[in-house]
Design a protein around this motif. Structure first.
Motif, PDB file in Angstrom:
ATOM      1  N   CYS A   1       0.850  -1.191   0.000  1.00 57.83           N
ATOM      2  CA  CYS A   1       0.000   0.000   0.000  1.00 57.83           C
ATOM      3  C   CYS A   1       0.891   1.250   0.000  1.00 57.83           C
TER       4      CYS A   1
ATOM      5  N   LYS B   1       0.116   4.135   1.023  1.00 58.36           N
ATOM      6  CA  LYS B   1      -0.182   4.985   2.181  1.00 58.36           C
ATOM      7  C   LYS B   1       0.417   4.416   3.472  1.00 58.36           C
ATOM      8  N   CYS B   2       0.088   3.153   3.802  1.00 57.02           N
ATOM      9  CA  CYS B   2       0.532   2.596   5.089  1.00 57.02           C
ATOM     10  C   CYS B   2       1.633   1.545   4.939  1.00 57.02           C
ATOM     11  N   LYS B   3       2.009   1.223   3.708  1.00 53.13           N
ATOM     12  CA  LYS B   3       3.095   0.272   3.395  1.00 53.13           C
ATOM     13  C   LYS B   3       2.792  -1.176   3.777  1.00 53.13           C
TER      14      LYS B   3
ATOM     15  N   CYS C   1      -6.130  -1.694  -0.009  1.00 51.32           N
ATOM     16  CA  CYS C   1      -5.378  -2.153   1.154  1.00 51.32           C
ATOM     17  C   CYS C   1      -6.346  -2.752   2.170  1.00 51.32           C
TER      18      CYS C   1
ATOM     19  N   CYS D   1      -5.695  -0.303   5.770  1.00 55.37           N
ATOM     20  CA  CYS D   1      -6.210   1.070   5.908  1.00 55.37           C
ATOM     21  C   CYS D   1      -7.361   1.384   4.949  1.00 55.37           C
TER      22      CYS D   1
ATOM     23  N   GLU E   1      -7.154   2.072   1.765  1.00 51.32           N
ATOM     24  CA  GLU E   1      -6.712   2.938   0.668  1.00 51.32           C
ATOM     25  C   GLU E   1      -6.883   2.212  -0.661  1.00 51.32           C
TER      26      GLU E   1
END
Length: 90
Positions: free
Chosen positions: A3, A5-7, A30, A33, A35
């Motif tokens: 992701c 955004k949050c990896k 994701c 999160c 995303e």
């Protein structure tokens, strides 16, 4: 796939579409999160075509630069000739 955004590595594909140029666009989400993001996958033969296009375009770029330089030199000669003609008529 991680992701952006949050990896997190926990993602899933909820839609895939093959495009006319041979690439595959995947719509992902994701699981951590929520995303949504998309990826584009390119096959190796398409990459080879792109590399050949880049090589060809760099050759065209060199040719255009040389042509522009020659046109610039020709323009300078024309301007000099025009200036000489004006001097003779005075």
């Amino acid at each position: 796939m991680r992701c952006p955004k949050c990896k997190s590595a926990k993602t899933h594909t909820y839609n895939s579409r093959k495009r006319p140029d041979g690439t595959v666009r995947r719509f992902r989400q994701c699981d951590e999160c929520g995303e949504k993001f998309r990826t584009t996958e390119v096959n190796e033969s398409h990459m080879t075509d792109l590399q050949e296009d880049i090589t060809r375009l760099s050759g065209v770029k060199k040719t255009l630069k040389a042509s522009i330089k020659q046109i610039g030199k020709a323009g300078e000669k024309v301007m000099v000739i025009a200036e000489d003609e004006n001097e003779n008529t005075s």
